[in-house]
Scaffold this active site. Structure first.
Site, PDB file in Angstrom:
ATOM      1  CE  LYS A 192      -3.545   2.713   0.584  1.00  0.00           C
ATOM      2  NZ  LYS A 192      -4.475   3.087  -0.471  1.00  0.00           N
ATOM      3  CE  LYS A 260      -2.961   7.677   7.006  1.00  0.00           C
ATOM      4  NZ  LYS A 260      -3.646   6.211   6.768  1.00  0.00           N
TER       5      LYS A 260
HETATM    6  P1  NAD Z   1     -12.454   8.498   7.492  1.00  0.00           P
HETATM    7  O1  NAD Z   1     -11.941   9.643   8.367  1.00  0.00           O
HETATM    8  O2  NAD Z   1     -13.664   9.011   6.480  1.00  0.00           O
HETATM    9  O3  NAD Z   1     -12.976   7.419   8.269  1.00  0.00           O
HETATM   10  C1  NAD Z   1     -12.515   6.870   9.433  1.00  0.00           C
HETATM   11  C2  NAD Z   1     -13.591   6.770  10.548  1.00  0.00           C
HETATM   12  O4  NAD Z   1     -13.151   6.149  11.599  1.00  0.00           O
HETATM   13  C3  NAD Z   1     -14.439   8.026  10.900  1.00  0.00           C
HETATM   14  O5  NAD Z   1     -15.636   7.892  10.622  1.00  0.00           O
HETATM   15  C4  NAD Z   1     -13.945   8.267  12.387  1.00  0.00           C
HETATM   16  O6  NAD Z   1     -15.231   8.578  13.255  1.00  0.00           O
HETATM   17  C5  NAD Z   1     -13.868   6.709  12.658  1.00  0.00           C
HETATM   18  N1  NAD Z   1     -12.964   6.704  13.899  1.00  0.00           N
HETATM   19  C6  NAD Z   1     -11.714   7.327  14.059  1.00  0.00           C
HETATM   20  N2  NAD Z   1     -11.403   6.626  15.398  1.00  0.00           N
HETATM   21  C7  NAD Z   1     -12.188   5.806  15.898  1.00  0.00           C
HETATM   22  C8  NAD Z   1     -12.292   4.983  16.919  1.00  0.00           C
HETATM   23  N3  NAD Z   1     -11.426   5.102  17.894  1.00  0.00           N
HETATM   24  N4  NAD Z   1     -13.370   4.086  17.123  1.00  0.00           N
HETATM   25  C9  NAD Z   1     -14.206   4.144  16.072  1.00  0.00           C
HETATM   26  N5  NAD Z   1     -14.316   4.760  15.044  1.00  0.00           N
HETATM   27  C10 NAD Z   1     -13.431   5.745  15.028  1.00  0.00           C
HETATM   28  O7  NAD Z   1     -11.171   7.925   6.632  1.00  0.00           O
HETATM   29  P2  NAD Z   1     -11.385   6.982   5.560  1.00  0.00           P
HETATM   30  O8  NAD Z   1     -11.220   8.057   4.095  1.00  0.00           O
HETATM   31  O9  NAD Z   1     -12.493   6.264   5.443  1.00  0.00           O
HETATM   32  O10 NAD Z   1     -10.162   6.178   5.373  1.00  0.00           O
HETATM   33  C11 NAD Z   1      -9.989   5.221   6.222  1.00  0.00           C
HETATM   34  C12 NAD Z   1      -8.645   4.351   6.341  1.00  0.00           C
HETATM   35  O11 NAD Z   1      -8.518   4.125   4.798  1.00  0.00           O
HETATM   36  C13 NAD Z   1      -7.477   5.339   6.363  1.00  0.00           C
HETATM   37  O12 NAD Z   1      -6.389   4.750   6.703  1.00  0.00           O
HETATM   38  C14 NAD Z   1      -7.201   5.791   4.801  1.00  0.00           C
HETATM   39  O13 NAD Z   1      -5.844   6.164   4.635  1.00  0.00           O
HETATM   40  C15 NAD Z   1      -7.456   4.504   4.007  1.00  0.00           C
HETATM   41  N6  NAD Z   1      -7.959   4.675   2.613  1.00  0.00           N
HETATM   42  C16 NAD Z   1      -8.845   5.670   2.233  1.00  0.00           C
HETATM   43  C17 NAD Z   1      -9.151   5.838   0.900  1.00  0.00           C
HETATM   44  C18 NAD Z   1     -10.068   7.009   0.404  1.00  0.00           C
HETATM   45  O14 NAD Z   1     -10.198   7.333  -0.774  1.00  0.00           O
HETATM   46  N7  NAD Z   1     -10.846   7.706   1.288  1.00  0.00           N
HETATM   47  C19 NAD Z   1      -8.462   5.018  -0.030  1.00  0.00           C
HETATM   48  C20 NAD Z   1      -7.776   3.915   0.561  1.00  0.00           C
HETATM   49  C21 NAD Z   1      -7.624   3.928   1.614  1.00  0.00           C
END
Ligand code: NAD
Length: 317
Positions: A192, A260
């Site tokens: 990744k 990040k």
């Molecule tokens: P996001 O911020 O939209 O979602 C994360 C969620 O986790 C939020 O809803 C937040 O409220 C929740 N959260 C945080 N701490 C928490 C806890 N302790 N307990 C319960 N819930 C908690 O982020 P995202 O875009 O969904 O990304 C999530 C992961 O996937 C990240 O590591 C990101 O790098 C990766 N990612 C994102 C994408 C994208 O296009 N958005 C693509 C590939 C990978």
């Protein structure tokens, strides 16, 4: 018997991924720190948990989809996470971080799949912590963005025990189409990191090409159409080109998250002595975009920065 999946972290990615698991026939119990984000899962037919531990207790498989390494460590291991937590609601309530974590409450034989993008060394540590309790922890980060999550066509790169991978394959295939076991614990996160290095570099050069075309008065829609059919064609141009041309930088993938990830990339490259001159430059450009207050925009906002550097936009990006 129906497989019960505890799903923790229902944001941009986790929300639609969990809904796809419900559609595939799994019993999904979801928890998110800001409770409103559980609603779409409940509407899709899933169940709500009041805490991460409640979502995990009794589940056959637990999936985490959280912002960063400290968030995943706090949820799984239970240490305090507050100051490092990113996301929309770092000050929100919830029980995470102040008690024993999810690992201590797993059913015997339950498997954890962390699908967040985190540091490979943390992924390895979590796998060891799980193994000590007799539970397997896989690292299974994804690529494909919000669209890929909604359509269930993510690329999923999996590190960890191969038997555990085989047993959860049907679950992964409900969220993604390209699902590959790439090696031992941490390898999924290493792949990744390579993905994020490539995406940052490609986004930057796509941005530069779009500003270049504009400066020369070329019709950019037509240019993108023909470029997409040639050697320069790529998934970023295809999926983000139209929004970039409209100046729509709603996330998507937030600049904060890519910053990040590039921290993970540069640290991992340094650890092994690999030179990444273009990656290091891309990391600086993403960091600068964030420092200017654009952490919440989609990473395609790199376009705004190229416009600024080219004197085609006011200095405040
Ligand atoms: P996001 O911020 O939209 O979602 C994360 C969620 O986790 C939020 O809803 C937040 O409220 C929740 N959260 C945080 N701490 C928490 C806890 N302790 N307990 C319960 N819930 C908690 O982020 P995202 O875009 O969904 O990304 C999530 C992961 O996937 C990240 O590591 C990101 O790098 C990766 N990612 C994102 C994408 C994208 O296009 N958005 C693509 C590939 C990978």
């Amino acid at each position: 018997m129906t497989t019960t999946i505890g799903f923790i972290g229902l944001g941009v990615m986790g929300g639609p991924m969990a809904a796809n698991l419900v559609r595939a026939g799994f019993d999904v119990v979801g928890y998110n720190r800001s409770p409103a984000k559980v609603e779409p899962l409940v509407d899709a037919g899933g169940r709500r948990a009041g805490s991460a531990v409640e979502a995990a207790a009794g589940a056959d498989v637990v999936i985490t989809m959280l912002p960063d390494s400290p968030d995943v460590e706090a949820v799984l291991l239970g240490q305090a996470s507050g100051e490092d937590a990113r996301g929309d609601d770092a000050a929100g309530g919830g029980d995470d971080g102040d008690s024993a974590g999810v690992l201590a409450h797993l059913s015997p034989g339950a498997t954890v799949i962390d699908m967040s993008t985190i540091r490979p060394d943390v992924a390895r540590r979590l796998a060891e912590a799980g193994a000590q309790r007799g539970n397997r922890v896989l690292d299974a980060p994804v690529s494909g963005g919000e669209r890929g999550a909604i359509d269930g066509v993510l690329s999923i790169m999996v590190g960890g025990d191969e038997h555990a991978f085989t047993s959860v394959k049907p679950i992964l295939h409900a969220m993604g189409t390209t699902v590959v076991h790439v090696g031992p614990a941490g390898s999924g996160q290493t792949v990744k990191a390579a993905n994020q290095l490539m995406v940052a570099g490609i986004l930057e050069v796509v941005s530069e090409a779009l500003v270049f075309l504009d400066a020369h008065g070329v019709d950019r829609e037509r240019a993108v159409e023909v470029l997409s059919g040639g050697l320069a064609g790529n998934a970023i141009l295809e999926r983000k080109g139209a929004a970039m041309l409209e100046g729509n930088f709603a996330p998507g993938f937030r600049v904060d998250l890519h910053h990040k990830d590039l921290g993970i990339v540069t640290a991992a490259a340094r650890e092994t002595g690999v030179a990444i001159p273009v990656g290091a430059l891309a990391a600086t450009l993403v960091a600068s975009l964030r420092a200017q207050g654009h952490g919440d925009l989609d990473h395609s906002a790199l376009l705004l920065q190229v416009e600024q550097l080219s004197g085609r936009r006011a200095n405040d990006v």
